[in-house]
Design a protein around this motif. Structure first.
Motif, PDB file in Angstrom:
ATOM      1  N   UNK A 132      55.915  41.879  42.719  1.00  0.00           N
ATOM      2  CA  UNK A 132      55.433  40.900  43.824  1.00  0.00           C
ATOM      3  C   UNK A 132      56.467  39.839  43.674  1.00  0.00           C
ATOM      4  N   UNK A 133      56.767  39.237  44.869  1.00  0.00           N
ATOM      5  CA  UNK A 133      58.015  38.204  44.925  1.00  0.00           C
ATOM      6  C   UNK A 133      57.465  36.702  44.374  1.00  0.00           C
ATOM      7  N   UNK A 134      58.241  36.042  44.051  1.00  0.00           N
ATOM      8  CA  UNK A 134      57.607  34.651  43.833  1.00  0.00           C
ATOM      9  C   UNK A 134      57.004  33.961  44.731  1.00  0.00           C
ATOM     10  N   UNK A 141      47.143  37.775  35.484  1.00  0.00           N
ATOM     11  CA  UNK A 141      47.657  39.135  36.011  1.00  0.00           C
ATOM     12  C   UNK A 141      48.506  38.971  37.180  1.00  0.00           C
ATOM     13  N   UNK A 142      48.075  38.042  38.347  1.00  0.00           N
ATOM     14  CA  UNK A 142      49.180  37.619  39.354  1.00  0.00           C
ATOM     15  C   UNK A 142      50.431  37.472  38.576  1.00  0.00           C
ATOM     16  N   UNK A 143      50.621  36.331  37.866  1.00  0.00           N
ATOM     17  CA  UNK A 143      51.739  35.950  37.395  1.00  0.00           C
ATOM     18  C   UNK A 143      52.453  37.320  36.511  1.00  0.00           C
ATOM     19  N   UNK A 144      52.036  38.009  36.144  1.00  0.00           N
ATOM     20  CA  UNK A 144      52.451  39.259  35.254  1.00  0.00           C
ATOM     21  C   UNK A 144      53.024  40.298  36.279  1.00  0.00           C
ATOM     22  N   UNK A 145      52.360  40.310  37.540  1.00  0.00           N
ATOM     23  CA  UNK A 145      52.697  41.099  38.619  1.00  0.00           C
ATOM     24  C   UNK A 145      54.182  40.833  39.023  1.00  0.00           C
TER      25      UNK A 145
END
Length: 187
Positions: free
Chosen positions: A155-157, A145-149
């Motif tokens: 969200x910035x890398x 989910x964080x990677x999808x965000x």
């Protein structure tokens, strides 16, 4: 003494691996001369990690709201048990007195604490290390989910660097040792 805040469940889950690992993690924290800060419960993974620290002659600070003291059964055997008024007070106190945060398997409360502490780090409200212990792949969906965000531009890398991810207790202890050697947690 550096204090490690562990966010984890008041339940044990269906896999006995989690409770065994929580106890072992507690022993590892205590044997390194680190203190534990946690939600104050005697049951589930919370109780297991506290019991592990105590078995290693470590210091344990529990923080539990009055209304949960009867549900999660406040752990009367810890070094310091703070019975406070609200969940907000609990989280604020946990955040204030801790030097680093460990995310272990748990339920919605653990997820709530995790999101808040990562968000506070993203907003620059603290610079304390956050370590997600993805034991047995438990947090895989959250990490996806964080990677999808990030991929969707919310969200910035670079914000993915606000937390570390390890897969087991050895990785956790290596990361804590590394962080204590760095500028992150110098006294």
């Amino acid at each position: 003494m550096k204090k490690i805040c562990v966010f984890t469940g008041a339940a044990s889950g269906i896999n006995p691996l989690y409770k065994d690992a929580a106890y072992q993690m507690g022993q590892m924290i205590g044997s390194r001369g680190l203190g534990l800060v946690y939600g104050g419960g005697k049951m589930g993974l919370m109780g297991a990690v506290a019991d592990g620290v105590l078995a290693a002659n470590g210091r344990v600070t529990g923080i539990i709201p009055q209304f949960l003291d009867n549900v999660e059964v406040g752990h009367k055997g810890v070094t310091d048990l703070h019975i406070i008024d609200s969940m907000h007070e609990r989280k604020a106190m946990m955040y204030d007195i801790s030097d680093a945060f460990v995310i272990f398997p748990g339920g919605l409360g653990t997820l709530d604490e995790t999101m808040e502490i990562i968000t506070w780090r993203q907003l620059g409200l603290h610079n304390k290390p956050i370590i997600i212990v993805n034991l047995n792949g438990y947090w895989d969906s959250m990490l996806i989910m964080f990677q999808n965000i990030i991929e969707q531009g919310f969200m910035h890398h670079g914000h993915a660097g606000h937390f570390h991810q390890v897969d087991d207790l050895d990785g956790l202890m290596d990361k804590l040792d590394q962080l204590f050697q760095s500028d992150h947690l110098q006294a």
